[in-house]
Scaffold this motif. Sequence first.
Motif, mmCIF file in Angstrom:
data_model
loop_
_atom_site.group_PDB
_atom_site.id
_atom_site.type_symbol
_atom_site.label_atom_id
_atom_site.label_comp_id
_atom_site.label_asym_id
_atom_site.label_seq_id
_atom_site.Cartn_x
_atom_site.Cartn_y
_atom_site.Cartn_z
ATOM 1 N N ASP A 74 -99.551 -28.071 -16.786
ATOM 2 C CA ASP A 74 -100.978 -28.347 -16.590
ATOM 3 C C ASP A 74 -101.568 -27.476 -15.484
ATOM 4 O O ASP A 74 -102.680 -26.949 -15.616
ATOM 5 C CB ASP A 74 -101.195 -29.828 -16.247
ATOM 6 N N GLU A 75 -100.822 -27.311 -14.391
ATOM 7 C CA GLU A 75 -101.295 -26.480 -13.285
ATOM 8 C C GLU A 75 -101.398 -25.016 -13.709
ATOM 9 O O GLU A 75 -102.372 -24.319 -13.376
ATOM 10 C CB GLU A 75 -100.358 -26.616 -12.083
ATOM 11 N N GLN A 76 -100.411 -24.552 -14.450
ATOM 12 C CA GLN A 76 -100.434 -23.163 -14.907
ATOM 13 C C GLN A 76 -101.601 -22.916 -15.867
ATOM 14 O O GLN A 76 -102.317 -21.916 -15.738
ATOM 15 C CB GLN A 76 -99.112 -22.806 -15.591
ATOM 16 N N GLU A 134 -104.141 -22.303 -27.448
ATOM 17 C CA GLU A 134 -103.720 -22.965 -26.218
ATOM 18 C C GLU A 134 -102.478 -23.811 -26.445
ATOM 19 O O GLU A 134 -101.607 -23.904 -25.572
ATOM 20 C CB GLU A 134 -104.858 -23.823 -25.659
ATOM 21 N N SER A 135 -102.383 -24.442 -27.623
ATOM 22 C CA SER A 135 -101.204 -25.267 -27.904
ATOM 23 C C SER A 135 -99.931 -24.421 -27.900
ATOM 24 O O SER A 135 -98.877 -24.846 -27.416
ATOM 25 C CB SER A 135 -101.357 -25.963 -29.261
ATOM 26 N N GLU A 136 -100.015 -23.205 -28.414
ATOM 27 C CA GLU A 136 -98.868 -22.302 -28.425
ATOM 28 C C GLU A 136 -98.547 -21.830 -27.005
ATOM 29 O O GLU A 136 -97.376 -21.651 -26.648
ATOM 30 C CB GLU A 136 -99.142 -21.092 -29.326
ATOM 31 N N ALA A 178 -96.665 -24.523 -25.313
ATOM 32 C CA ALA A 178 -95.288 -24.574 -25.812
ATOM 33 C C ALA A 178 -94.437 -23.480 -25.169
ATOM 34 O O ALA A 178 -93.285 -23.713 -24.784
ATOM 35 C CB ALA A 178 -95.274 -24.431 -27.331
ATOM 36 N N LYS A 179 -95.009 -22.295 -25.044
ATOM 37 C CA LYS A 179 -94.281 -21.198 -24.408
ATOM 38 C C LYS A 179 -94.012 -21.504 -22.931
ATOM 39 O O LYS A 179 -92.935 -21.199 -22.401
ATOM 40 C CB LYS A 179 -95.066 -19.887 -24.549
ATOM 41 N N LEU A 180 -95.007 -22.088 -22.254
ATOM 42 C CA LEU A 180 -94.841 -22.417 -20.837
ATOM 43 C C LEU A 180 -93.794 -23.523 -20.653
ATOM 44 O O LEU A 180 -93.012 -23.492 -19.688
ATOM 45 C CB LEU A 180 -96.182 -22.843 -20.231
ATOM 46 N N GLU A 181 -93.786 -24.495 -21.557
ATOM 47 C CA GLU A 181 -92.776 -25.559 -21.498
ATOM 48 C C GLU A 181 -91.374 -24.957 -21.653
ATOM 49 O O GLU A 181 -90.445 -25.300 -20.901
ATOM 50 C CB GLU A 181 -93.022 -26.589 -22.609
ATOM 51 N N ILE A 198 -99.426 -14.908 -27.563
ATOM 52 C CA ILE A 198 -100.685 -15.591 -27.271
ATOM 53 C C ILE A 198 -101.731 -14.526 -26.975
ATOM 54 O O ILE A 198 -101.455 -13.543 -26.285
ATOM 55 C CB ILE A 198 -100.543 -16.522 -26.038
ATOM 56 N N VAL A 199 -102.911 -14.698 -27.497
ATOM 57 C CA VAL A 199 -104.020 -13.787 -27.215
ATOM 58 C C VAL A 199 -104.947 -14.460 -26.210
ATOM 59 O O VAL A 199 -105.409 -15.579 -26.441
ATOM 60 C CB VAL A 199 -104.787 -13.437 -28.508
ATOM 61 N N LEU A 200 -105.181 -13.798 -25.094
ATOM 62 C CA LEU A 200 -106.102 -14.321 -24.085
ATOM 63 C C LEU A 200 -107.157 -13.266 -23.814
ATOM 64 O O LEU A 200 -106.839 -12.145 -23.417
ATOM 65 C CB LEU A 200 -105.357 -14.670 -22.786
#
Length: 412
Positions: A8-10, A24-26, A29-32, A218-220
């Motif tokens: 959440d912080e990231q 964002e969901s992906e 998942a990558k961050l987890e 992920i595309v940002l």
Amino acid sequence: MPTFASVDEQVAYIKKGSAEIIRESELRAKLEKSRASGKPLRVKLGMDPTAPDLHLGHTVVLRKLKHFQDLGHIVIFLIGDFTGMIGDPTGRSATRPPLTREQIEQNAETYKAQVFKILDPVKTVIDFNSRWFSKFSAEDFIRLTAKYTVSQMLEREDFHKRFQEEKPIAMHELIYPLAQGYDSVALEADVELGGTDQKFNLLVGRELQRAHGQESQIVLTTPILEGINGVQKMSKSLDNAIGINELPFEMYAKIMRISDDLMWSYYELLTDLQLTDIEAMKRDVLSGTAHPMALKKDLARRIVTDFHSVPAAAQAGEDWIHKDEAPDESPHDVSVEATPDGKVRLDKLVWREGLADSASDAVRKIKQGAVKVNGAVVAEPAARLNFDETITLQVGRQRPRKLRARLVTGIR
């Protein structure tokens, strides 16, 4: 094993100054997965070295790359020395003239120096896409182009518009999105960053990764920064840009020219302040406990500090306050060399006085009518000066300087 902040912080830090995240969901998942394994994400930003200098508009996405770096992830700044020779057709109504290999290499060197004003040079991976494309055979390129159809390419807005208007689209331009997309395959990127105008190219990367058996990146995207006029995007050609190599005073003074409304966008996109802090400042302005002018000075100080230093930002602030005051009464001596016709190279004098960041920059300021001698605008780089007499030199709105020109020989 590195320790990462909570997901959440990231995500909160990553979303600051972002326009869109696909998806964002992906990303979560990558961050987890990253937190569980202790393996950082590979975050990529590519830039073609098509111009020697960067401006603050370019730094919006660079700062987002820094945010991933702050969070402990691997950031890759990819210099598109191969794709730069193709020319990114994004936003173009005509084919972009190709650059030579020499131009690309010169610009690439300046890019490396400039990006480290924001990124940590020790933690940043610098790569060049010629590393893999120089090894590509004709067969490799045929296989790459087979991954996409012409109809898919024409879905891209600028291609579609040119096709409808019967304007030419060169074949090599159709290769550009594929080449940029393949960069993500070669680097096995988890995340790719780019401006909103790069969305099509970034999505091509997602598809090519899937086609090569990789997990899609992920595309940002980040917003396009408005120039100091608050109307058009920041661009040197539109004369509304703030170059990151500009002198501290010039940078400070340009920031002070932006509107109060635009200031909030600059705070969000050009500083590392959290959104909660920026929202608190907005409330202070609305309640009358803070004045917009004071906050704009703080913004200018922060930005000048990022690209120069704390003392340089403080001096620029002092110079801006006193910019309309008369010059110091005591002149100082400067050494100049006369041309054969008795004139002085004013561009070199302006540069040596620290009023321009190079002699060529001084020439540009002279041509723009920003240089005055004794209150009169000077139109040419060479001008007649009265030697040993006090003159007043002023560039733009900077505080005038009094000096005496001493004639010497052999100066370069």
